[in-house]
Structures are given as structure tokens and as C-alpha cells.
Design a protein around this motif. Structure first.
Motif, PDB file in Angstrom:
ATOM      1  N   LYS A   3       0.841  -1.208   0.000  1.00 33.11           N
ATOM      2  CA  LYS A   3       0.000   0.000   0.000  1.00 33.11           C
ATOM      3  C   LYS A   3       0.870   1.250   0.000  1.00 33.11           C
ATOM      4  CE  LYS A   3      -4.063   2.118   1.151  1.00 33.11           C
ATOM      5  NZ  LYS A   3      -4.324   3.023   0.053  1.00 33.11           N
ATOM      6  N   PHE A   4       1.944   1.242   0.766  1.00 32.07           N
ATOM      7  CA  PHE A   4       2.870   2.378   0.793  1.00 32.07           C
ATOM      8  C   PHE A   4       3.457   2.608  -0.598  1.00 32.07           C
ATOM      9  CE2 PHE A   4       7.400   3.674   1.233  1.00 32.07           C
ATOM     10  CZ  PHE A   4       7.185   4.998   1.606  1.00 32.07           C
ATOM     11  N   ILE A   5       3.861   1.544  -1.259  1.00 27.51           N
ATOM     12  CA  ILE A   5       4.441   1.667  -2.603  1.00 27.51           C
ATOM     13  C   ILE A   5       3.415   2.263  -3.563  1.00 27.51           C
ATOM     14  CG2 ILE A   5       5.299   0.356  -4.591  1.00 27.51           C
ATOM     15  CD1 ILE A   5       6.663  -1.535  -2.503  1.00 27.51           C
ATOM     16  N   GLN A   6       2.214   1.747  -3.534  1.00 25.94           N
ATOM     17  CA  GLN A   6       1.157   2.232  -4.421  1.00 25.94           C
ATOM     18  C   GLN A   6       0.825   3.702  -4.132  1.00 25.94           C
ATOM     19  OE1 GLN A   6      -2.540   0.139  -3.982  1.00 25.94           O
ATOM     20  NE2 GLN A   6      -3.476   1.114  -5.748  1.00 25.94           N
ATOM     21  N   ASP A   7       0.638   4.034  -2.851  1.00 29.36           N
ATOM     22  CA  ASP A   7       0.292   5.407  -2.473  1.00 29.36           C
ATOM     23  C   ASP A   7       1.412   6.388  -2.814  1.00 29.36           C
ATOM     24  OD1 ASP A   7      -2.110   4.451  -1.533  1.00 29.36           O
ATOM     25  OD2 ASP A   7      -1.580   4.624   0.587  1.00 29.36           O
ATOM     26  N   THR A   8       2.647   5.950  -2.653  1.00 27.66           N
ATOM     27  CA  THR A   8       3.783   6.819  -2.962  1.00 27.66           C
ATOM     28  C   THR A   8       3.866   7.081  -4.458  1.00 27.66           C
ATOM     29  OG1 THR A   8       4.985   6.089  -1.008  1.00 27.66           O
ATOM     30  CG2 THR A   8       6.289   7.084  -2.772  1.00 27.66           C
ATOM     31  N   GLU A   9       3.667   6.053  -5.262  1.00 25.12           N
ATOM     32  CA  GLU A   9       3.665   6.232  -6.720  1.00 25.12           C
ATOM     33  C   GLU A   9       2.620   7.267  -7.134  1.00 25.12           C
ATOM     34  OE1 GLU A   9       5.501   5.130  -9.274  1.00 25.12           O
ATOM     35  OE2 GLU A   9       6.804   3.899  -8.031  1.00 25.12           O
ATOM     36  N   THR A  10       1.419   7.110  -6.610  1.00 23.68           N
ATOM     37  CA  THR A  10       0.329   8.034  -6.940  1.00 23.68           C
ATOM     38  C   THR A  10       0.657   9.448  -6.470  1.00 23.68           C
ATOM     39  OG1 THR A  10      -1.268   6.227  -6.777  1.00 23.68           O
ATOM     40  CG2 THR A  10      -2.135   8.478  -6.629  1.00 23.68           C
ATOM     41  N   GLY A  11       1.133   9.568  -5.235  1.00 26.17           N
ATOM     42  CA  GLY A  11       1.458  10.876  -4.679  1.00 26.17           C
ATOM     43  C   GLY A  11       2.569  11.576  -5.434  1.00 26.17           C
ATOM     44  N   LEU A  12       3.630  10.845  -5.750  1.00 25.81           N
ATOM     45  CA  LEU A  12       4.734  11.451  -6.494  1.00 25.81           C
ATOM     46  C   LEU A  12       4.301  11.861  -7.897  1.00 25.81           C
ATOM     47  CD1 LEU A  12       7.893   9.368  -5.498  1.00 25.81           C
ATOM     48  CD2 LEU A  12       7.220  11.650  -4.712  1.00 25.81           C
ATOM     49  N   LYS A  31       2.312  13.411   4.004  1.00 25.56           N
ATOM     50  CA  LYS A  31       1.702  12.101   4.244  1.00 25.56           C
ATOM     51  C   LYS A  31       2.645  10.966   3.854  1.00 25.56           C
ATOM     52  CE  LYS A  31      -3.052  13.644   3.827  1.00 25.56           C
ATOM     53  NZ  LYS A  31      -4.273  13.635   3.018  1.00 25.56           N
ATOM     54  N   ILE A  32       3.312  11.119   2.723  1.00 20.38           N
ATOM     55  CA  ILE A  32       4.263  10.091   2.297  1.00 20.38           C
ATOM     56  C   ILE A  32       5.408  10.001   3.298  1.00 20.38           C
ATOM     57  CG2 ILE A  32       5.886   9.361   0.502  1.00 20.38           C
ATOM     58  CD1 ILE A  32       4.062  10.826  -1.538  1.00 20.38           C
ATOM     59  N   VAL A  41      12.276   4.286   6.336  1.00 25.10           N
ATOM     60  CA  VAL A  41      12.911   4.673   5.082  1.00 25.10           C
ATOM     61  C   VAL A  41      13.469   6.093   5.267  1.00 25.10           C
ATOM     62  CG1 VAL A  41      12.583   4.863   2.589  1.00 25.10           C
ATOM     63  CG2 VAL A  41      11.219   3.234   3.888  1.00 25.10           C
ATOM     64  N   VAL A  42      14.612   6.187   5.910  1.00 22.32           N
ATOM     65  CA  VAL A  42      15.140   7.441   6.429  1.00 22.32           C
ATOM     66  C   VAL A  42      15.538   8.433   5.333  1.00 22.32           C
ATOM     67  CG1 VAL A  42      16.941   8.463   7.853  1.00 22.32           C
ATOM     68  CG2 VAL A  42      15.898   6.302   8.537  1.00 22.32           C
ATOM     69  N   ARG A  43      16.367   8.028   4.411  1.00 21.56           N
ATOM     70  CA  ARG A  43      16.870   8.966   3.392  1.00 21.56           C
ATOM     71  C   ARG A  43      15.737   9.547   2.554  1.00 21.56           C
ATOM     72  NH1 ARG A  43      20.031   6.970  -1.609  1.00 21.56           N
ATOM     73  NH2 ARG A  43      19.719   8.751  -2.925  1.00 21.56           N
ATOM     74  N   PHE A  44      14.839   8.688   2.114  1.00 20.93           N
ATOM     75  CA  PHE A  44      13.703   9.141   1.316  1.00 20.93           C
ATOM     76  C   PHE A  44      12.848  10.103   2.127  1.00 20.93           C
ATOM     77  CE2 PHE A  44       9.389   8.065  -0.591  1.00 20.93           C
ATOM     78  CZ  PHE A  44       9.571   8.848  -1.721  1.00 20.93           C
ATOM     79  N   ARG A  45      12.613   9.793   3.404  1.00 20.10           N
ATOM     80  CA  ARG A  45      11.832  10.659   4.280  1.00 20.10           C
ATOM     81  C   ARG A  45      12.477  12.035   4.405  1.00 20.10           C
ATOM     82  NH1 ARG A  45      11.801  12.132   9.710  1.00 20.10           N
ATOM     83  NH2 ARG A  45       9.731  12.681  10.471  1.00 20.10           N
ATOM     84  N   GLN A  46      13.784  12.064   4.582  1.00 21.75           N
ATOM     85  CA  GLN A  46      14.483  13.349   4.710  1.00 21.75           C
ATOM     86  C   GLN A  46      14.307  14.206   3.457  1.00 21.75           C
ATOM     87  OE1 GLN A  46      18.373  11.807   5.607  1.00 21.75           O
ATOM     88  NE2 GLN A  46      18.088  12.057   7.812  1.00 21.75           N
ATOM     89  N   GLU A  47      14.381  13.580   2.308  1.00 23.50           N
ATOM     90  CA  GLU A  47      14.206  14.315   1.051  1.00 23.50           C
ATOM     91  C   GLU A  47      12.765  14.803   0.891  1.00 23.50           C
ATOM     92  OE1 GLU A  47      15.887  12.436  -2.405  1.00 23.50           O
ATOM     93  OE2 GLU A  47      17.669  11.828  -1.295  1.00 23.50           O
ATOM     94  N   LEU A  48      11.808  13.992   1.318  1.00 22.06           N
ATOM     95  CA  LEU A  48      10.403  14.402   1.276  1.00 22.06           C
ATOM     96  C   LEU A  48      10.169  15.626   2.157  1.00 22.06           C
ATOM     97  CD1 LEU A  48       8.834  10.854   1.559  1.00 22.06           C
ATOM     98  CD2 LEU A  48       8.443  12.422  -0.357  1.00 22.06           C
ATOM     99  N   ILE A  49      10.733  15.588   3.357  1.00 22.94           N
ATOM    100  CA  ILE A  49      10.564  16.703   4.289  1.00 22.94           C
ATOM    101  C   ILE A  49      11.210  17.970   3.744  1.00 22.94           C
ATOM    102  CG2 ILE A  49      11.244  17.576   6.572  1.00 22.94           C
ATOM    103  CD1 ILE A  49      10.840  14.663   7.576  1.00 22.94           C
ATOM    104  N   ALA A  50      12.365  17.853   3.143  1.00 23.72           N
ATOM    105  CA  ALA A  50      13.037  19.029   2.569  1.00 23.72           C
ATOM    106  C   ALA A  50      12.184  19.650   1.471  1.00 23.72           C
ATOM    107  CB  ALA A  50      14.409  18.645   2.036  1.00 23.72           C
ATOM    108  N   ALA A  51      11.605  18.819   0.601  1.00 21.27           N
ATOM    109  CA  ALA A  51      10.748  19.332  -0.476  1.00 21.27           C
ATOM    110  C   ALA A  51       9.472  19.939   0.097  1.00 21.27           C
ATOM    111  CB  ALA A  51      10.418  18.210  -1.466  1.00 21.27           C
TER     112      ALA A  51
END
Length: 85
Positions: A3-12, A31-32, A41-51
Motif C-alpha cells: 500500500k505504501f508503494i502504491q500510495d507513494t507512486e500516486t502521490g509522487l 503524508k508520504i 525509510v530514512v533517506r527518502f523521508r528526509q528528502e520528502l521533508i526538505a521538499a
């Protein structure tokens, strides 16, 4: 995790299209990032927060650059998650 993979694809996809308002895109990234934190998923989370922060602060040039980089990090992350399934 699926579900996380699917939701992330849609969100991105939505954020990359850039047709939503900055605040709407920031909320999608928020949300992602929350889900990414739950999965560790630390690195991806950090990049999401920065954006997200760049969008919320009206730093559109920086936000666009960060959003462009998210897909690459996401693809690496997704590959690792799929391998764990």
C-alpha cells in the motif's frame, strides 16, 4: 508495504505534474513522509521533508529541484522494499 508503494507512486505522480497548489503538494509529501518514517525509510523521508518545507516556505526553485530528485531516491527505495516482500 504494498500500500505504501502504491500510495507513494500516486502521490509522487501528482506532485511531479505540478497541477496542485504548493500547499496541496506539501500535504501529499507530508503524508508520504509519515509513512516512510513508519517503515524506517530514512533517506527518502528526509528528502520528502526538505521538499515539503521548501513548498511551504515559497521556495519554488528549491522545491522543484528537490521534487525532481525524489523520483531517483524513490526508485532505489522501492527496489529495496520490493526485494523485502
Amino acid at each position: 508495504m504494498s500500500k505504501f508503494i502504491q500510495d507513494t507512486e500516486t502521490g509522487l505522480d501528482t506532485v511531479e505534474q505540478g497541477t496542485s497548489s504548493d500547499m496541496e503538494m506539501a500535504e501529499i509529501l507530508h503524508k508520504i513522509a509519515g509513512s516512510a518514517a513508519a517503515l524506517g525509510v530514512v533517506r527518502f523521508r528526509q528528502e520528502l521533508i526538505a521538499a515539503e518545507n521548501a513548498l511551504r516556505n515559497g521556495q519554488n526553485t528549491q522545491a522543484n529541484e528537490l521534487i525532481e530528485g525524489l523520483r531517483s531516491t524513490w526508485n532505489e527505495t522501492k527496489n529495496r522494499l520490493n526485494a523485502a516482500l
